[in-house]
Design a protein around this motif. Sequence first.
Motif, mmCIF file in Angstrom:
data_model
loop_
_atom_site.group_PDB
_atom_site.id
_atom_site.type_symbol
_atom_site.label_atom_id
_atom_site.label_comp_id
_atom_site.label_asym_id
_atom_site.label_seq_id
_atom_site.Cartn_x
_atom_site.Cartn_y
_atom_site.Cartn_z
ATOM 1 N N PHE A 201 -9.486 -14.416 15.971
ATOM 2 C CA PHE A 201 -8.798 -15.644 16.363
ATOM 3 C C PHE A 201 -7.788 -16.022 15.282
ATOM 4 O O PHE A 201 -8.051 -15.874 14.101
ATOM 5 C CB PHE A 201 -9.791 -16.795 16.521
ATOM 6 N N LEU A 203 -6.953 -18.536 13.331
ATOM 7 C CA LEU A 203 -7.525 -19.827 12.944
ATOM 8 C C LEU A 203 -6.489 -20.757 12.319
ATOM 9 O O LEU A 203 -6.591 -21.982 12.423
ATOM 10 C CB LEU A 203 -8.688 -19.589 11.985
ATOM 11 N N ALA A 464 -15.639 -29.489 21.676
ATOM 12 C CA ALA A 464 -16.539 -28.395 21.278
ATOM 13 C C ALA A 464 -16.081 -27.770 19.961
ATOM 14 O O ALA A 464 -16.897 -27.498 19.071
ATOM 15 C CB ALA A 464 -16.602 -27.339 22.381
ATOM 16 N N ALA A 468 -17.950 -27.877 16.378
ATOM 17 C CA ALA A 468 -18.292 -26.603 15.731
ATOM 18 C C ALA A 468 -17.830 -26.568 14.277
ATOM 19 O O ALA A 468 -18.533 -26.055 13.407
ATOM 20 C CB ALA A 468 -17.663 -25.443 16.509
ATOM 21 N N LEU A 469 -16.648 -27.113 14.009
ATOM 22 C CA LEU A 469 -16.080 -26.969 12.664
ATOM 23 C C LEU A 469 -16.326 -28.193 11.785
ATOM 24 O O LEU A 469 -16.159 -28.115 10.562
ATOM 25 C CB LEU A 469 -14.579 -26.673 12.760
ATOM 26 N N LEU B 203 -4.799 -25.107 21.893
ATOM 27 C CA LEU B 203 -5.897 -24.249 22.367
ATOM 28 C C LEU B 203 -5.378 -22.920 22.905
ATOM 29 O O LEU B 203 -6.065 -21.902 22.860
ATOM 30 C CB LEU B 203 -6.693 -25.000 23.434
ATOM 31 N N LEU B 206 -5.518 -20.285 20.449
ATOM 32 C CA LEU B 206 -6.863 -19.775 20.201
ATOM 33 C C LEU B 206 -7.198 -18.668 21.188
ATOM 34 O O LEU B 206 -7.880 -17.693 20.856
ATOM 35 C CB LEU B 206 -7.848 -20.948 20.323
ATOM 36 N N LEU B 207 -6.716 -18.805 22.410
ATOM 37 C CA LEU B 207 -7.001 -17.805 23.441
ATOM 38 C C LEU B 207 -6.178 -16.536 23.242
ATOM 39 O O LEU B 207 -6.669 -15.431 23.488
ATOM 40 C CB LEU B 207 -6.748 -18.405 24.829
ATOM 41 N N SER B 210 -7.718 -13.366 21.438
ATOM 42 C CA SER B 210 -9.177 -13.490 21.306
ATOM 43 C C SER B 210 -9.915 -12.434 22.122
ATOM 44 O O SER B 210 -11.147 -12.462 22.217
ATOM 45 C CB SER B 210 -9.635 -14.899 21.671
ATOM 46 N N THR B 213 -12.994 -12.956 24.453
ATOM 47 C CA THR B 213 -14.287 -13.469 23.972
ATOM 48 C C THR B 213 -14.409 -14.982 24.095
ATOM 49 O O THR B 213 -15.485 -15.528 23.930
ATOM 50 C CB THR B 213 -14.508 -13.098 22.485
ATOM 51 N N LEU B 214 -13.281 -15.663 24.380
ATOM 52 C CA LEU B 214 -13.318 -17.124 24.517
ATOM 53 C C LEU B 214 -12.918 -17.581 25.915
ATOM 54 O O LEU B 214 -13.135 -18.740 26.275
ATOM 55 C CB LEU B 214 -12.375 -17.779 23.492
ATOM 56 N N VAL B 457 -15.467 -17.018 5.028
ATOM 57 C CA VAL B 457 -15.125 -18.342 5.565
ATOM 58 C C VAL B 457 -14.504 -18.207 6.958
ATOM 59 O O VAL B 457 -14.869 -18.923 7.899
ATOM 60 C CB VAL B 457 -14.178 -19.097 4.603
ATOM 61 N N MET B 461 -16.018 -19.420 10.626
ATOM 62 C CA MET B 461 -15.239 -20.239 11.571
ATOM 63 C C MET B 461 -15.203 -19.562 12.943
ATOM 64 O O MET B 461 -15.362 -20.212 13.978
ATOM 65 C CB MET B 461 -13.798 -20.414 11.079
ATOM 66 N N MET B 462 -14.949 -18.243 12.945
ATOM 67 C CA MET B 462 -14.875 -17.517 14.215
ATOM 68 C C MET B 462 -16.197 -17.626 14.979
ATOM 69 O O MET B 462 -16.216 -17.883 16.189
ATOM 70 C CB MET B 462 -14.541 -16.048 13.975
ATOM 71 N N ALA B 464 -18.471 -19.919 14.715
ATOM 72 C CA ALA B 464 -18.688 -21.303 15.168
ATOM 73 C C ALA B 464 -17.860 -21.591 16.425
ATOM 74 O O ALA B 464 -18.346 -22.213 17.375
ATOM 75 C CB ALA B 464 -18.337 -22.276 14.046
ATOM 76 N N VAL B 465 -16.609 -21.130 16.425
ATOM 77 C CA VAL B 465 -15.746 -21.366 17.590
ATOM 78 C C VAL B 465 -16.269 -20.592 18.806
ATOM 79 O O VAL B 465 -16.326 -21.121 19.925
ATOM 80 C CB VAL B 465 -14.282 -20.968 17.264
ATOM 81 N N LYS B 466 -16.674 -19.355 18.575
ATOM 82 C CA LYS B 466 -17.232 -18.541 19.666
ATOM 83 C C LYS B 466 -18.467 -19.230 20.258
ATOM 84 O O LYS B 466 -18.598 -19.369 21.491
ATOM 85 C CB LYS B 466 -17.583 -17.150 19.112
ATOM 86 N N ALA B 468 -19.185 -22.324 20.173
ATOM 87 C CA ALA B 468 -18.808 -23.587 20.814
ATOM 88 C C ALA B 468 -18.245 -23.362 22.216
ATOM 89 O O ALA B 468 -18.528 -24.129 23.140
ATOM 90 C CB ALA B 468 -17.777 -24.320 19.955
ATOM 91 N N LEU B 469 -17.452 -22.309 22.389
ATOM 92 C CA LEU B 469 -16.753 -22.130 23.662
ATOM 93 C C LEU B 469 -17.474 -21.155 24.598
ATOM 94 O O LEU B 469 -17.171 -21.101 25.790
ATOM 95 C CB LEU B 469 -15.317 -21.661 23.417
ATOM 96 N N VAL B 481 -15.982 -10.486 17.449
ATOM 97 C CA VAL B 481 -16.682 -11.411 16.550
ATOM 98 C C VAL B 481 -17.897 -10.716 15.932
ATOM 99 O O VAL B 481 -18.874 -10.467 16.629
ATOM 100 C CB VAL B 481 -17.137 -12.678 17.310
#
Lengths: 486, 486
Positions: A201, A203, A464, A468-469, B203, B206-207, B210, B213-214, B457, B461-462, B464-466, B468-469, B481
């Motif tokens: 991702f 980020l 979400a 998460a963060l 957002l 972010l997609l 990815s 995966t999201l 780090v 984050m990755m 956590a985002v994965k 979450a979504l 991921v």
Amino acid sequence: MTAQASTINAQSQAFLDSASDLLGSKGLSRDPADIEPWLTDWRGRYSGRALALASPASTKEVAALLALCARHRVPVVPQGGNSGMVGGATPDASGAAILLSLRRMNAIREIDTDTGRAICEAGVILQTLHEAAEEAGMRFPLTLGGKGSATIGGLVSTNAGGTQVLRHGTMRAQVLGLEAVLADGSVFDALTALKKDNRGFDLKQLLIGSEGTLGIVTAASLRLLPAPRARATAWVGLSSITEARTLLRHMECDVGDCLEGFEVIPQHCLDSVLDHLPKARSPLSQEHAWHALIEMVHTEGDDHQLQSVMQESLVNASEKGIDFDAVLAANDRQADDFWLLRDSISAAERARGPAMQHDISVPVERMPEFILEASPALEREFSGARAVAFGHLGDGNVHFHVLAPEGATPGQWEVTEGKAISARVHDLVTRWGGSISAEHGIGQMKVDELGRLGDPVALAMMRAVKQALDPLGLLNPGKLVPPAHS
Amino acid sequence: MTAQASTINAQSQAFLDSASDLLGSKGLSRDPADIEPWLTDWRGRYSGRALALASPASTKEVAALLALCARHRVPVVPQGGNSGMVGGATPDASGAAILLSLRRMNAIREIDTDTGRAICEAGVILQTLHEAAEEAGMRFPLTLGGKGSATIGGLVSTNAGGTQVLRHGTMRAQVLGLEAVLADGSVFDALTALKKDNRGFDLKQLLIGSEGTLGIVTAASLRLLPAPRARATAWVGLSSITEARTLLRHMECDVGDCLEGFEVIPQHCLDSVLDHLPKARSPLSQEHAWHALIEMVHTEGDDHQLQSVMQESLVNASEKGIDFDAVLAANDRQADDFWLLRDSISAAERARGPAMQHDISVPVERMPEFILEASPALEREFSGARAVAFGHLGDGNVHFHVLAPEGATPGQWEVTEGKAISARVHDLVTRWGGSISAEHGIGQMKVDELGRLGDPVALAMMRAVKQALDPLGLLNPGKLVPPAHS
């Protein structure tokens, strides 16, 4: 201030002692004289309180402070130049949060003319970067009214726009790399600029424009461009906003590589400015329903050559049947005079009386129709109010102001009819597929409206990701992310 | 296949019945003849099994299917043209997942030449978009080897690169708007292209990249540019990669607005290609340590004019003391011949014997030093192996191949010494601040290496985002991921 001090319990005191040990006396202040100036946004619309003012001097200090905040559950409100438009850097009234100023982190770590890159700490002021880039024979291609106070950290966190987005994009397009401190105090280090990097991702993109709700930007690697050598500026009078769009299209096709600005101004706004600035003159002798301020910039040739290109493009437009009057600025001074008219609109309107200002966007091609439909609709619904639209036509971003009827009481009108007007403008923009915040962000000002009008799917994703963060909800609470049941 | 069928329990059967009701016989197949061709990636490196092949015809069907998958806890592996390089679209061996093909969603919903925009469904093949844009007098400015099979959905999901990134950026830079279906079956609709929109986290970004995966990309709004009118291509011979970088810098400053490609090829690669293509000839009569293929494209003027600009820029470079031989392509056929040499490197090397191929990037300015240091280091450590680097110097993205020693056993060498070599290359790239995946992505091929070498780090984050979504972990499991304890 004694009231504030008395709210400090033992738990807060333990946090403050640790923070003070960490940052020293220059880095942590509880002196009201230090804190007070930063508790109100520059336009005086939002005010809050804070436990203390933290001014760390390094990324390491920011990281240690955020880890400490997480341990003590202390909210953090980051602040750069305090020149935002939506109260995003103003703490709430509880006084529970620390105000985290990034202003001491103001080093330009590197300017590399070979690769076209500057690495700036969060507290570097935009104008300082402009000057440093210019000295190195380069240019940082984003500018805006608040350049004398806006900081790089704030500009990145709000994905700032400005008057050169048409050609160069928003702040997002300038960011090559990023360093940020996360809610748990860990450092996200993606400062190294890689042109291609598909390791998961992106980020960095998530942090840009997140208004400090997902992490605190501490430094950014920014692109620099070769310095411009030539500039040409024209003032054009047109019969309609639709004709302005036609001219914009023509120029994008014709001279798109040099077109930096295409601002539109209705006669009504120009009149306000001319009233407000007694020495200013209208560039054209005749009145026109709409005016356009067009700027071209190029890295080759000189002003005279670029002016010829501009002139030729306008002649072509005229031959195509686009109807307008035009005058070219003969020199820099005249060009600056044209821009002064544009840049004085907000001040001129404030002098006229109360107004609700809306920073909105719709798809570029629909902007003229939006203005033509929304303005009379609002004026019909709110008797005596007057809608004026001006700004960045090329970006689909028009500042849509609605002026109060004569006799409206300043301070009262805004929170009653003004509020209803804003809701109506936001309804209309949403129906047109547009954005209720084109470039100013959401902050605290628009968070309820985003909750009301935002796409429920996007809002759920945002919540979400925020959860998460920043699971403890300590980063810039109450800003940007509408709560689930707003 | 009977073994596969026998693994279907009552729970799976209930899911399949519902999916079949939803998608109809064209949209859901359990016929091995339909499914089999898509269970192995195009290079034959990864193979898996699937419960069924779903081929929905609309975003609505994708949404309903994903909601159904969530209800039944069925994993989903999205697939476009199955032309990826890292096994990102190949399911695992369990057979628990459905393979979700987007190929039936192949409508170009709109081409708008006024705004320079195409809205494509995920299954549109890149070449189809190229042709449609060309027909409309426009151009979609991203291309790559797999254009005859790669789909828009796959290109967006992997943030694809290609040979025009130097000037136009990766797929991320082409995406103006996006539509995707999320893990719970909700539809994220951000197709409307707004030039400025600061309503919270971006957002869409972010997609992009990815790898499914999201969310599943179902459509994208893409930018189109005016069609190019002029092209100039040169083949240049140089004494070193450092000299190649100096020439690149010069041309970026001199003719940066037109510079589309700057590919570097060592003599060794050129020799392989000339062996492989008996009819091909070297553009220059003399041997050179390095060759550069330079392409310029412009929307104005004609080939002849642009060739003059190219020639002038090369003369300027020569006068500055940059040392090289050069030949300009006299016509399109000759330019295509130059590109054929470049595009045949991979095939020519495969014909020579086993090789480990690495799609890596480092900061552009450090690329020459990286090649000069990494190549001999690897050749020292792995006796008889030969390191060759070629590709997109302008993007800091070089394809770094390490050829097996003579006599190595194909199929065996790759998984023993070859694996150790790749780990070493990734170590070196990471130490140089680079990326172990410049443009091909992570998929299943590099997920362990990303877990080993990624910034902890960023990985946290990755994850956590994965989480979450996609809390159930159903979207393209095992890809991109790295798990927490890999």
